[in-house]
Write a protein that holds these residues in place. Sequence first.
Motif, PDB file in Angstrom:
ATOM      1  N   LEU A 146     -39.358  53.158  61.324  1.00 38.87           N
ATOM      2  CA  LEU A 146     -38.797  53.134  59.974  1.00 38.87           C
ATOM      3  C   LEU A 146     -37.605  54.078  59.866  1.00 38.87           C
ATOM      4  N   ALA A 147     -37.729  55.250  60.475  1.00 37.99           N
ATOM      5  CA  ALA A 147     -36.640  56.225  60.426  1.00 37.99           C
ATOM      6  C   ALA A 147     -35.401  55.707  61.154  1.00 37.99           C
ATOM      7  N   VAL A 148     -35.601  55.038  62.296  1.00 33.10           N
ATOM      8  CA  VAL A 148     -34.477  54.479  63.042  1.00 33.10           C
ATOM      9  C   VAL A 148     -33.808  53.367  62.244  1.00 33.10           C
ATOM     10  N   SER A 149     -34.622  52.510  61.608  1.00 33.41           N
ATOM     11  CA  SER A 149     -34.048  51.439  60.791  1.00 33.41           C
ATOM     12  C   SER A 149     -33.271  52.007  59.603  1.00 33.41           C
ATOM     13  N   GLY A 150     -33.608  53.231  59.195  1.00 33.68           N
ATOM     14  CA  GLY A 150     -32.879  53.880  58.109  1.00 33.68           C
ATOM     15  C   GLY A 150     -31.425  54.117  58.463  1.00 33.68           C
ATOM     16  N   VAL A 151     -31.138  54.362  59.748  1.00 31.02           N
ATOM     17  CA  VAL A 151     -29.752  54.535  60.189  1.00 31.02           C
ATOM     18  C   VAL A 151     -28.971  53.242  59.970  1.00 31.02           C
ATOM     19  N   VAL A 152     -29.574  52.120  60.356  1.00 29.09           N
ATOM     20  CA  VAL A 152     -28.931  50.818  60.181  1.00 29.09           C
ATOM     21  C   VAL A 152     -28.740  50.510  58.694  1.00 29.09           C
ATOM     22  N   LEU A 153     -29.759  50.812  57.896  1.00 26.07           N
ATOM     23  CA  LEU A 153     -29.675  50.556  56.460  1.00 26.07           C
ATOM     24  C   LEU A 153     -28.594  51.408  55.811  1.00 26.07           C
ATOM     25  N   ALA A 154     -28.504  52.679  56.219  1.00 23.34           N
ATOM     26  CA  ALA A 154     -27.495  53.576  55.652  1.00 23.34           C
ATOM     27  C   ALA A 154     -26.088  53.095  55.965  1.00 23.34           C
ATOM     28  N   ALA A 155     -25.909  52.439  57.111  1.00 26.90           N
ATOM     29  CA  ALA A 155     -24.594  51.912  57.460  1.00 26.90           C
ATOM     30  C   ALA A 155     -24.305  50.597  56.758  1.00 26.90           C
ATOM     31  N   ALA A 156     -25.353  49.810  56.484  1.00 33.68           N
ATOM     32  CA  ALA A 156     -25.153  48.479  55.903  1.00 33.68           C
ATOM     33  C   ALA A 156     -24.936  48.511  54.393  1.00 33.68           C
ATOM     34  N   LEU A 157     -25.627  49.388  53.693  1.00 34.71           N
ATOM     35  CA  LEU A 157     -25.552  49.385  52.230  1.00 34.71           C
ATOM     36  C   LEU A 157     -24.138  49.588  51.682  1.00 34.71           C
ATOM     37  N   PRO A 158     -23.341  50.533  52.216  1.00 34.12           N
ATOM     38  CA  PRO A 158     -21.975  50.672  51.689  1.00 34.12           C
ATOM     39  C   PRO A 158     -21.145  49.407  51.844  1.00 34.12           C
ATOM     40  N   ALA A 159     -21.380  48.653  52.937  1.00 30.93           N
ATOM     41  CA  ALA A 159     -20.637  47.412  53.122  1.00 30.93           C
ATOM     42  C   ALA A 159     -20.954  46.424  52.010  1.00 30.93           C
ATOM     43  N   LEU A 160     -22.189  46.427  51.530  1.00 31.35           N
ATOM     44  CA  LEU A 160     -22.592  45.505  50.484  1.00 31.35           C
ATOM     45  C   LEU A 160     -22.162  45.979  49.100  1.00 31.35           C
ATOM     46  N   LEU A 161     -22.225  47.298  48.880  1.00 37.31           N
ATOM     47  CA  LEU A 161     -21.969  47.839  47.546  1.00 37.31           C
ATOM     48  C   LEU A 161     -20.492  48.167  47.295  1.00 37.31           C
ATOM     49  N   ILE A 162     -19.788  48.595  48.342  1.00 39.97           N
ATOM     50  CA  ILE A 162     -18.419  49.086  48.170  1.00 39.97           C
ATOM     51  C   ILE A 162     -17.382  48.099  48.686  1.00 39.97           C
ATOM     52  N   GLY A 163     -17.770  47.287  49.683  1.00 36.98           N
ATOM     53  CA  GLY A 163     -16.827  46.406  50.358  1.00 36.98           C
ATOM     54  C   GLY A 163     -15.895  45.626  49.445  1.00 36.98           C
ATOM     55  N   PRO A 164     -16.414  44.850  48.480  1.00 36.70           N
ATOM     56  CA  PRO A 164     -15.514  44.049  47.636  1.00 36.70           C
ATOM     57  C   PRO A 164     -14.523  44.890  46.837  1.00 36.70           C
ATOM     58  N   PHE A 165     -14.977  46.028  46.310  1.00 42.94           N
ATOM     59  CA  PHE A 165     -14.095  46.888  45.516  1.00 42.94           C
ATOM     60  C   PHE A 165     -13.043  47.562  46.405  1.00 42.94           C
ATOM     61  N   ALA A 166     -13.433  47.874  47.660  1.00 45.45           N
ATOM     62  CA  ALA A 166     -12.485  48.507  48.581  1.00 45.45           C
ATOM     63  C   ALA A 166     -11.267  47.624  48.801  1.00 45.45           C
ATOM     64  N   GLY A 167     -11.492  46.302  48.831  1.00 39.54           N
ATOM     65  CA  GLY A 167     -10.369  45.387  49.041  1.00 39.54           C
ATOM     66  C   GLY A 167      -9.308  45.488  47.967  1.00 39.54           C
ATOM     67  N   VAL A 168      -9.714  45.750  46.733  1.00 43.88           N
ATOM     68  CA  VAL A 168      -8.749  45.906  45.638  1.00 43.88           C
ATOM     69  C   VAL A 168      -7.805  47.068  45.935  1.00 43.88           C
ATOM     70  N   PHE A 169      -8.362  48.183  46.372  1.00 41.92           N
ATOM     71  CA  PHE A 169      -7.541  49.372  46.642  1.00 41.92           C
ATOM     72  C   PHE A 169      -6.714  49.203  47.907  1.00 41.92           C
ATOM     73  N   VAL A 170      -7.251  48.504  48.893  1.00 42.00           N
ATOM     74  CA  VAL A 170      -6.485  48.243  50.113  1.00 42.00           C
ATOM     75  C   VAL A 170      -5.232  47.440  49.782  1.00 42.00           C
ATOM     76  N   ASP A 171      -5.350  46.494  48.848  1.00 39.45           N
ATOM     77  CA  ASP A 171      -4.183  45.718  48.433  1.00 39.45           C
ATOM     78  C   ASP A 171      -3.193  46.563  47.646  1.00 39.45           C
ATOM     79  N   ARG A 172      -3.645  47.612  46.990  1.00 37.00           N
ATOM     80  CA  ARG A 172      -2.772  48.473  46.194  1.00 37.00           C
ATOM     81  C   ARG A 172      -2.072  49.519  47.062  1.00 37.00           C
ATOM     82  N   TRP A 173      -2.776  50.073  48.049  1.00 39.91           N
ATOM     83  CA  TRP A 173      -2.300  51.227  48.804  1.00 39.91           C
ATOM     84  C   TRP A 173      -1.526  50.816  50.055  1.00 39.91           C
ATOM     85  N   PRO A 174      -0.625  51.685  50.528  1.00 38.97           N
ATOM     86  CA  PRO A 174       0.020  51.447  51.822  1.00 38.97           C
ATOM     87  C   PRO A 174      -1.031  51.431  52.937  1.00 38.97           C
TER      88      PRO A 174
END
Length: 441
Positions: free
Chosen positions: A65-93
């Motif tokens: 369970l602890a090892v799977s927590g590493v994978v989960l910690a890496a995956a969650l930001p991709a799901l929660l932040i990913g779409p919003f990050a694209g907006v800023f990537v289009d705005r920023w150099p």
Amino acid sequence: MKGFLCFLAFPNACPPGQGLALLINRNYTLLWLGGTISQIGDVLFTMMLILWVGTLLQNQSVAPLAVSGVVLAAALPALLIGPFAGVFVDRWPKQRTMRIMDALRAVLVCSLLPISGPLPLPLAVKLTIIYLVVAVVSALSQFFTPAARAILKEVVPEEQFTRASALTVGAGVFSWAIGSTCAGICYVSLGAGWAVALNAASYVCSWVLVGRMRVAAAESRASAQPTSLRRVLTELREGLRFIGGHLQLRTLLLTESLFSFGWGIVSVLAFFYITQNIHVPMSLFGLFSAVPAIGGILGTLLVDRAAAKRGATSVYARALLFAGVMVVASTIPNQAIIDLVGFTLIGIATMQAEVLVGPLVLLATPEQMVGRVFSTLGTVTTLSSFLATFLSGYVSSTLLQGVVIHLPTDELNAINLLHIGAGVLIFVGGLHASRQFKKLQ
């Protein structure tokens, strides 16, 4: 090599002909080198974290369970932040965004150095720090990755998109092979601290190399629009509407979702299929696991010529159709030799398809939308893979546990059935792409 390094550092001071060793051009070579070094560091870091957490909780029931927590910690930001990050990537150099993310990731990774040594901290505190660092580094990567893919429009000629994508994807396969191979050796021989330091150093190398790129035009295109939550959501909706209204992008989104789900099933069950179904000794597990990667490298070498001859959309759809058929065909016999050949062919086909995703997106998307399109695609495919990981493990352990279908020459268990389902999903994705892309001709 001396001339190559000279051209990267001082292009105007090098003798004529020394630039021939470059990959497409100087800017792309710098981008490729920085990305490859960073990816090797990422793989080394991820594998080391799994070994580190597993060692910290050795012989304890909560270790998996602890090892799977590493994978989960890496995956969650991709799901929660990913779409919003694209907006800023289009705005920023793009170049500046990549450098800032590299600098922040290097500092964050270095924060693990104190706890990698003999610092007397409770185990729960160490694990919490590890998960937080992994999550924040992953969140920063949601800005770096689409920026790195979007900047190709500024550093690579349109006719070289497929070649650039092939080189980038091939570097990813190579990085995984090198990083995963060295992770265990590095951890056992040098300890967790050195693996952390090496990953931080890889970000620093990327920061330096990206900084050497000459993308002056990108620096002047930062958006002057106000950054408010309402505005960000508006721009996100604009990006989603653009994808929904564009046949090629809409087709890629659905097809890549099906592929990611199917391939996620194959990846999760690989260990059990190789060791239990085809009875490969544990000592040869690494060899069988590496075969798709070898096929993938071959695929990246062949795809540029194939796309130029038959068209990128045709090669993409046919590759997925072939991959789906091969996943099913190589699963049923439960024969090691057949699987070696099948895995190689699957690796060639799937990597050809994945190489072509980037060029197909870039050719269909205006520059001001590229970040949002890539971020949306990354989020959807990550979600598909994440669901496949969970559902395949659950279904094989519950609904299909003990299920066996007897054939005249063999028998199929839960793992076989899930593999067949995965192949069908990949085939359906290729079939959908083939039908939709014909409408564009």
